[in-house]
Design a protein around this motif. Structure first.
Motif, PDB file in Angstrom:
ATOM      1  N   GLU A   6      40.754  40.709  33.487  1.00 19.73           N
ATOM      2  CA  GLU A   6      41.778  41.623  32.993  1.00 19.73           C
ATOM      3  C   GLU A   6      41.817  41.616  31.467  1.00 19.73           C
ATOM      4  O   GLU A   6      41.497  40.603  30.833  1.00 19.73           O
ATOM      5  N   SER A   7      42.266  42.723  30.909  1.00 17.45           N
ATOM      6  CA  SER A   7      42.478  42.820  29.471  1.00 17.45           C
ATOM      7  C   SER A   7      43.536  43.879  29.208  1.00 17.45           C
ATOM      8  O   SER A   7      43.896  44.650  30.112  1.00 17.45           O
ATOM      9  N   TYR A  95      47.941  40.454  37.259  1.00 20.62           N
ATOM     10  CA  TYR A  95      46.671  40.093  37.873  1.00 20.62           C
ATOM     11  C   TYR A  95      46.075  41.287  38.609  1.00 20.62           C
ATOM     12  O   TYR A  95      46.801  42.021  39.272  1.00 20.62           O
ATOM     13  N   CYS A  96      44.770  41.447  38.507  1.00 19.02           N
ATOM     14  CA  CYS A  96      44.127  42.398  39.400  1.00 19.02           C
ATOM     15  C   CYS A  96      43.459  41.619  40.534  1.00 19.02           C
ATOM     16  O   CYS A  96      43.151  40.427  40.393  1.00 19.02           O
ATOM     17  N   ALA A  97      43.284  42.300  41.645  1.00 22.82           N
ATOM     18  CA  ALA A  97      42.735  41.662  42.829  1.00 22.82           C
ATOM     19  C   ALA A  97      41.939  42.679  43.628  1.00 22.82           C
ATOM     20  O   ALA A  97      42.193  43.888  43.541  1.00 22.82           O
ATOM     21  N   ALA A  98      41.006  42.177  44.416  1.00 22.86           N
ATOM     22  CA  ALA A  98      40.132  43.032  45.217  1.00 22.86           C
ATOM     23  C   ALA A  98      40.179  42.600  46.682  1.00 22.86           C
ATOM     24  O   ALA A  98      40.212  41.398  46.983  1.00 22.86           O
ATOM     25  N   ARG A  99      40.181  43.579  47.574  1.00 28.08           N
ATOM     26  CA  ARG A  99      40.180  43.276  49.002  1.00 28.08           C
ATOM     27  C   ARG A  99      39.238  44.209  49.733  1.00 28.08           C
ATOM     28  O   ARG A  99      39.088  45.382  49.358  1.00 28.08           O
ATOM     29  N   ASP A 112      40.760  39.185  48.488  1.00 30.37           N
ATOM     30  CA  ASP A 112      39.684  38.195  48.521  1.00 30.37           C
ATOM     31  C   ASP A 112      39.364  37.610  47.151  1.00 30.37           C
ATOM     32  O   ASP A 112      38.884  36.481  47.058  1.00 30.37           O
ATOM     33  N   TYR A 113      39.584  38.370  46.103  1.00 34.01           N
ATOM     34  CA  TYR A 113      39.228  37.936  44.755  1.00 34.01           C
ATOM     35  C   TYR A 113      40.367  38.269  43.795  1.00 34.01           C
ATOM     36  O   TYR A 113      41.005  39.318  43.925  1.00 34.01           O
ATOM     37  N   TRP A 114      40.547  37.377  42.810  1.00 29.46           N
ATOM     38  CA  TRP A 114      41.620  37.514  41.838  1.00 29.46           C
ATOM     39  C   TRP A 114      41.079  37.274  40.430  1.00 29.46           C
ATOM     40  O   TRP A 114      40.183  36.442  40.236  1.00 29.46           O
ATOM     41  N   GLY A 115      41.673  37.985  39.473  1.00 29.88           N
ATOM     42  CA  GLY A 115      41.387  37.697  38.082  1.00 29.88           C
ATOM     43  C   GLY A 115      42.273  36.586  37.570  1.00 29.88           C
ATOM     44  O   GLY A 115      43.115  36.050  38.299  1.00 29.88           O
ATOM     45  N   GLN A 116      42.089  36.242  36.301  1.00 30.18           N
ATOM     46  CA  GLN A 116      42.844  35.162  35.677  1.00 30.18           C
ATOM     47  C   GLN A 116      44.198  35.599  35.148  1.00 30.18           C
ATOM     48  O   GLN A 116      45.051  34.754  34.880  1.00 30.18           O
ATOM     49  N   GLY A 117      44.378  36.891  34.997  1.00 26.99           N
ATOM     50  CA  GLY A 117      45.661  37.401  34.552  1.00 26.99           C
ATOM     51  C   GLY A 117      45.702  37.719  33.067  1.00 26.99           C
ATOM     52  O   GLY A 117      44.949  37.154  32.271  1.00 26.99           O
ATOM     53  N   THR A 118      46.604  38.627  32.711  1.00 24.72           N
ATOM     54  CA  THR A 118      46.841  38.976  31.311  1.00 24.72           C
ATOM     55  C   THR A 118      48.342  39.089  31.101  1.00 24.72           C
ATOM     56  O   THR A 118      49.063  39.642  31.936  1.00 24.72           O
ATOM     57  N   GLN A 119      48.811  38.531  29.993  1.00 26.51           N
ATOM     58  CA  GLN A 119      50.252  38.468  29.729  1.00 26.51           C
ATOM     59  C   GLN A 119      50.756  39.788  29.170  1.00 26.51           C
ATOM     60  O   GLN A 119      50.181  40.332  28.217  1.00 26.51           O
ATOM     61  N   VAL A 120      51.840  40.267  29.745  1.00 24.00           N
ATOM     62  CA  VAL A 120      52.560  41.429  29.211  1.00 24.00           C
ATOM     63  C   VAL A 120      53.976  40.979  28.887  1.00 24.00           C
ATOM     64  O   VAL A 120      54.669  40.437  29.745  1.00 24.00           O
TER      65      VAL A 120
END
Length: 124
Positions: A6-7, A95-99, A112-120
């Motif tokens: 994420e960005s 966080y974004c995620a994929a399924r 199934d998959y997750w990103g590390q996250g980005t702070q807002v």
């Protein structure tokens, strides 16, 4: 395996806008439903939005409906979250995620998959 990065997070004043991006690599991006989730301090992670593989259908939490827009570019392996009219209560790690499965998009356990996250952070 799918890697998600994420960005686009940052600090913005209430009423402002941000656009988050999530770049995917690994397996075929267009095979996955993509979702955005967020976790505020001392709160559970919650569903924000999801988009089907083709991008034709989108789903939103009531709290963001009309303010946030999810979209994807399968040619660029990227999913976006356009956030407008931001409020202090939108402050969270996003966080974004994929399924692979095509149902019950708010259900975090189905991703199934997750990103590390980005702070807002939205200041009042």
């Amino acid at each position: 395996q799918v890697q998600l990065v994420e960005s686009g997070g940052g600090l913005v004043q209430a009423g402002g806008s941000l656009r988050l991006s999530c770049a995917a690599s690994g397996r075929t991006f267009s095979n996955y439903v993509m979702g955005w989730f967020r976790q505020a301090p001392e709160k559970e992670r919650e569903f924000v939005a999801a988009i089907t593989r083709s991008g034709r259908s989108t789903y939103y939490a009531d709290s963001v409906k009309g303010r946030f827009t999810i979209s994807r570019d399968n040619a660029k392996n990227t999913v976006f979250l356009q956030m407008n009219s931001l409020k202090p209560e939108d402050t969270a790690v996003y966080y974004c995620a994929a399924r692979r499965s095509d149902s019950n998009y708010p259900d975090q356990s189905g991703y199934d998959y997750w990103g590390q996250g980005t702070q807002v952070t939205v200041s009042s």
